[in-house]
Design an enzyme around this catalytic site. Sequence first.
Site, PDB file in Angstrom:
ATOM      1  N   LYS A   1      18.177 -23.834  -4.904  1.00 13.22           N
ATOM      2  CA  LYS A   1      18.673 -23.431  -6.221  1.00 13.22           C
ATOM      3  C   LYS A   1      18.772 -24.667  -7.111  1.00 13.22           C
ATOM      4  O   LYS A   1      19.258 -25.722  -6.685  1.00 13.22           O
ATOM      5  CB  LYS A   1      20.041 -22.776  -6.037  1.00 13.22           C
ATOM      6  CG  LYS A   1      20.643 -22.137  -7.273  1.00 13.22           C
ATOM      7  CD  LYS A   1      21.925 -21.387  -6.880  1.00 13.22           C
ATOM      8  CE  LYS A   1      22.606 -20.714  -8.051  1.00 13.22           C
ATOM      9  NZ  LYS A   1      23.799 -19.942  -7.622  1.00 13.22           N
TER      10      LYS A   1
ATOM     11  N   SER B   1      24.019 -15.452  -9.238  1.00  9.78           N
ATOM     12  CA  SER B   1      23.182 -16.399  -9.941  1.00  9.78           C
ATOM     13  C   SER B   1      22.111 -17.047  -9.071  1.00  9.78           C
ATOM     14  O   SER B   1      21.224 -17.742  -9.572  1.00  9.78           O
ATOM     15  CB  SER B   1      24.047 -17.490 -10.561  1.00  9.78           C
ATOM     16  OG  SER B   1      24.654 -18.301  -9.557  1.00  9.78           O
TER      17      SER B   1
ATOM     18  N   SER C   1      27.580 -14.976  -6.150  1.00  8.49           N
ATOM     19  CA  SER C   1      26.244 -15.470  -6.476  1.00  8.49           C
ATOM     20  C   SER C   1      25.317 -15.635  -5.280  1.00  8.49           C
ATOM     21  O   SER C   1      24.138 -15.922  -5.461  1.00  8.49           O
ATOM     22  CB  SER C   1      26.345 -16.798  -7.237  1.00  8.49           C
ATOM     23  OG  SER C   1      26.836 -16.574  -8.539  1.00  8.49           O
TER      24      SER C   1
END
Length: 566
Positions: free
Chosen positions: A197, A269, A293
């Site tokens: 990420k 996310s 997330s």
Amino acid sequence: MPLDRRLFLQYCSALGLTGTLFPGVLYAKIEEGEPITPETIACAERIAGLSFTEEQRQMMVEDLTERLKDYEALRQVPLPNDVIPAFVFDPTIGGEPIPEGTAGMRWEPRPVERPRSDEDLAFMTVAELSYLLKTRQVRSVELTELYLARLKRYDPVLKAVITYTEERAMAQAQQADEELDAGHWRGPLHGVPYGAKDLLAVPGYRTTWGAKPYENQVLDVTAAVIEKLDAAGAVLVAKLTLGALAWGDVWFGGQTKNPWNIEQGSSGSSAGPGAAVAAGLVPFAIGSETLGSIVSPSTRNGVTGHRPTFGAVSRYGAMTLAWTMDKLGPMARSAEDCALVFDVIRGRDPRDPSTRDMPFPFDPNFDVRQLRVGYLAEAFEEDYENREADLQTLQVLRELGIELKRIRLPDDLPVSAMLLTLEVEAAAAFDELTRTGGVDLMVRQGRNTWPHVFRVARFVPAVELLQANRIRTLLMQRMAEVFREVDVFVSPTFGGGTLQITNLTGHPCVCVPNAFHPLKDNPLSPRRRPGSITFIGGLYRDAEVLMLAHAYQQATDFHRRRPPIR
């Protein structure tokens, strides 16, 4: 300020309405150099839900005016995102200690043959790829090229990549092959490609946090998680998308899509990690969670997500959103894969004072009948979309010989109100971005977006923030009582308030797919709506949670399903 507007505001102030109608008035007046008055304080009272007398307000004027100088002095000090507050969240204060001992993972590669097609190879688990690499049935350079090619093929549709780390990846893969050829095996991740990420810093590459204001940011820091994966011989092939500043699946380049239904976002996310793992573009990825997330995109994309115990994994070199709630963890095809990754990235790091060493006695052959397993009975009795699949999951656990015990979570505390902690910490982490107007550059605006939340959070009284965290201690104490009765419990992923509660208390969870529903408006379509269920464990007892999830996956095949990517 024009005279007619000033008179209007004074009239509203006399009625006690200004703070409700114009919550930004206090800021606007101060910016224009006007003095703080009793009327100004009355406006602020409305925002804070307080009520003082006129005499009390008059007495406050001088002190509050002086405070403005203090605020300005504080704002003159540069505060990069990586500067931590002078306090550390400790989830054990609720009464759950760190388990004793130093037991480590017990795992050996299991024999497997290389599949005939590259498509099948791309969807193999980390555990399977590890054996193929160790026995030299496949080479790291070959795998790296395969995953890079798949990323480039599908990313125009999925929008899951922010930056390719191709040069770095090929050098790592070449080194891995040389070491493996020489008989030097670093462990299960040696030569295995992965994605991270894009809130994890890697020198020489952008770390954009998914947000337009940081689109060209390059940090000369290597995140602790990347350091550990480098040392384990893993190969970073791409920095994957996240919703801007870790909210949602919309970033400055667009919306990351769900491979099971490309007309739908992949949720966030950790949007890129979820989509990339599901589509067979990487065998595992590193995500992060503050409030869902990892869990939400794991559900949406039909992959397995492990949110570790708070403090189990160092956040050094990662974007801060909320110091007392941020966690980093793996997203992969299976719980076993998550365990292999977690074993590498866990551990104490003095650069992140929240981190702790912990035993991790994960054993894929563990008899899960030894675990005390609870289930959130009332949540399963409610009417919700994935209920039948969840009830079937409970039945699978019973067929494994597990006796499920009914449990209840604390319901006498204002959990939603405690989440103002997240909003205030996030507003502090990006305070300068708010004050300089940089948030105006972010793609998503309006209510339910970070720019709006950051502004609103500036009006949360400091006293209420501390009170919320004191109540948080009570919540942790209540959860400690639950885990005196069970080792792990099962919950609908989004039911029973577990997502909010356990992110506040720091408990670990593993979210696994347990259904792939046909589309309601087109049941014959190959597209699907994945469903999931969640296993939650005691603090620092990630091994128990992962072993139960692994046992469930050994009895089912949901984690083996492949999306249509169309």
